[in-house]
Scaffold this active site. Structure first.
Site: not given
Length: 644
Positions: A175, A344
């Site tokens: 980023y 998950c």
């Protein structure tokens, strides 16, 4: 367990060492980017479930310089957002958790470029954008850098007034802040580029501005990447040097990540990556600093998470997708109710792929995620007699939900084992994440009080005798071989027959079909020591719509397995010694003693057509309507049980 000890980051005491990791919250914010009630509900559920810290996904501090994703995320660039942020803070505090707000300085080269009227920004001009390398960044001016720093400080000040407990600076993964920190993307020759200290100047100014706006006591957490895991990116030696500088700058905890967008499957690990795959990097960072280190990356196994903190590899465990799957992970882990934790499977279908489709954040195995209030299960107003036909994931979830709501539920499965296609999908070792889910679904059905009958086929007579009020058909799909000569040969098998060990393949295998199933089968065979050629008639592998993490991960597996991949290749005929195909308009012969067909499943509607008039209510679940994926099966099963 050490995992549930009270501890501190700076002056902030946290009730345990488990945090909800920051994740993108696509589709949950208000239309103007404010923290909506739905988003607060999502975070509050994880606070109620026992997480010590709730670390939000990135909030944008400046929407003037960037378009694209900056306008899809929560934001804090105006006092108009403070009230809703305060509601979120209070909701988390009511359950004894701390609220850590992650703020982003921007996205730069990893921003959305399609339909974005603003050219992506960056430390330097001419750097190719990730999503479209034909688009390049423009260089931020010094004045614009200063504008971002001021915007960051302003957001921090508003967050402090709203009651936020700590700030997390988004300095990782490629980023904007990380782009400044890396020589791969920062080519400036002024005070913001060059050697490491100058490349860190932007980050240091943000840290200083954050401290000035937050006051002396609010902890600052910096999320950073010590190793980009790509050629030309940051390596660990420089990453450790950055860690020391961040500590010296007054950061009170480091959240350690790995990779960047070019290897996003290493940042947000796919099903194919190993559990705890980022822990070793965090352990290296912890050796050189004296502040708490936070790690993450497939740590949903409580015993593994406990071992990480016991061995001193990290001070905090951040769980992302694991607490989307089960908001009560902490409570269950603390009580050692490990088998009760909904696992998950790292499939990235609902948490990531839906984001690229502009749909709201959710979870494949937990359809309530993102709809905590709207989809909450309520007791049935009328008890009904429910018959579920099919014991795959969709049928199991439908049966469980109906039983939890108080229905009288019976499930018939024609085979002698529950699980349906999960039983073959979980066979490759690199897909072992499916195994806990398979066990969980079967056990939860029994605990909910469902009457399960294995080896029971449904027909009009026995369904009529059973006389259900509600009939749920979850009979899956059937193999449909391609209409080519030789497809009925003894050396030809479906992917399900291969993984189900119904037939034994030879040494040289041709896999037909380059979708996800075909790619996985090809890797499985190669890892078993066979020579594999994978053919796909389209020009690329994996169908459109798969998440970027899975596509990157499966391509890496194919490359590691040295599989001969041939796209743009159409099957024409299957022969005893291989296949005849067409590529580039020319015939090509591909040798193989075994042919595995990984295409062509069609819905099994035979039960529906025979039985649909035998119950007042009928629901179709999963592949029996159209072959798709596990998300569709579980979600349709969940809603069938919820709405009846």
């Amino acid at each position: 367990m050490k995992l549930f000890e009270r501890t501190k980051i700076g002056s902030m005491e946290v009730r345990n060492r488990v945090a909800m990791a920051p994740m993108g919250t696509n589709g949950l914010a208000d239309m103007d980017g404010g923290y909506s009630r739905r988003l607060s509900d999502c975070y509050e559920a994880r606070a109620a479930g026992g997480c010590g810290m709730i670390m939000t996904g990135a909030a944008v501090v400046n929407t003037v310089l960037e378009g694209g994703i900056a306008h899809f995320l929560p934001r804090l660039d105006s006092p108009a957002y403070m009230g809703r942020l305060n509601e979120l803070v209070d909701a988390v505090h009511h359950h004894g958790a701390k609220l850590v707000l992650q703020l982003t300085a921007g996205f730069g080269r990893v921003n959305f470029v399609a339909n974005n009227p603003l050219q992506p920004i960056g430390p330097s001009a001419g750097v190719a954008c990730f999503l479209d390398p034909s688009v390049s960044t423009r260089e931020l001016t010094k004045e614009e850098i200063g504008q971002i720093v001021v915007s960051y400080a302003t957001a921090v000040g508003m967050a402090a007034i709203a009651g936020v407990d700590a700030i997390s600076i988004q300095g990782y993964g490629g980023y904007l802040i990380d782009q400044f920190m890396s020589s791969l993307w920062n080519k400036r020759d002024d005070e913001y580029g060059g050697d490491l200290d100058r490349r860190l100047r932007f980050a240091m100014e943000i840290i200083g501005a954050t401290r000035a706006a937050a006051g002396p006591n609010m902890p600052i957490i910096f999320k950073f990447t010590p190793d980009h895991l790509i050629e030309g990116g940051r390596k660990l030696e420089e990453g450790l040097a950055i860690a020391k500088r961040l500590e010296a700058a007054g950061v009170q905890a480091l959240h350690v990540d790995a990779g960047c967008y070019e290897v996003w499957h290493r940042v947000v690990p796919s099903m194919y990556e190993a559990a705890g795959c980022q822990v070793d990097l965090a352990a290296e960072v912890r050796k050189v600093v004296n502040i708490p280190v936070i790690t993450h990356g497939k740590l949903g196994d409580p015993l593994l998470a406990e071992r990480v903190v016991q061995e001193g590899k990290a001070d905090f465990i951040a769980l992302g997708r694991a607490v989307l799957a089960d908001p009560e992970w902490c409570k269950k882990a603390k009580a050692k109710q490990y088998e009760e934790i909904r696992p998950c499977i790292s499939c990235n279908q609902a948490c990531i792929a839906r984001g690229y489709q502009m749909k709201y954040l959710s979870c494949t195995v937990n359809p309530i995620t993102g709809m905590e209030k709207r989809f909450a299960l309520t007791p049935a107003t009328k008890k009904k007699k429910v018959l579920v036909i099919g014991g795959g994931p969709g049928g199991l979830e439908a049966a469980r939900v109906a039983a939890v709501r108080g229905m009288d539920v019976t499930l018939w499965e024609k085979d002698h084992k529950l699980g349906g296609r999960l039983n073959v999908a979980e066979v490759p070792e690199f897909k072992k994440d499916l195994r806990p889910l398979n066990r969980y679904l079967a056990e939860q059905v029994k605990k909910a009080g469902v009457t399960v009958k294995l080896g029971k086929r449904a027909d009009a007579a026995n369904v009529r005798d059973f006389a259900p009020d509600v009939l749920i058909v979850a009979t899956g799909s059937r193999f449909r071989p391609p209409p080519v000569p030789g497809v009925d040969g003894a050396h030809v098998m479906s992917s399900a027959a291969l993984l189900g060990h119904e037939k034994t393949p030879g040494h040289t295998v041709v896999v037909v079909g380059g979708g996800l199933c075909g790619c996985e089968v090809a890797v499985y065979l190669a890892q078993e020591g066979r020579e594999v050629t994978l053919i796909e008639m389209a020009d690329q592998l994996v169908p459109e719509g798969a998440d970027v993490n899975t596509m990157l991960a499966i391509r890496a597996l194919l490359a590691d397995a040295k599989i001969d991949v041939r796209t743009g290749t159409k099957l024409l005929e299957i022969r005893v010694d291989g296949v005849l195909a067409e590529s580039g308009g020319k015939p090509v012969e591909i040798p193989g003693d075994t042919i595995v067909i990984a295409t062509g499943y069609s819905p099994d509607l035979s039960v529906r057509d025979e039985l649909e008039d035998l119950a007042p209510e009928l629901y179709l679940v999963g592949d029996c309507t159209r072959p798709r994926n596990i998300l569709n099966a579980i979600w349709e099963g969940f809603h069938a049980g919820r709405v009846m």
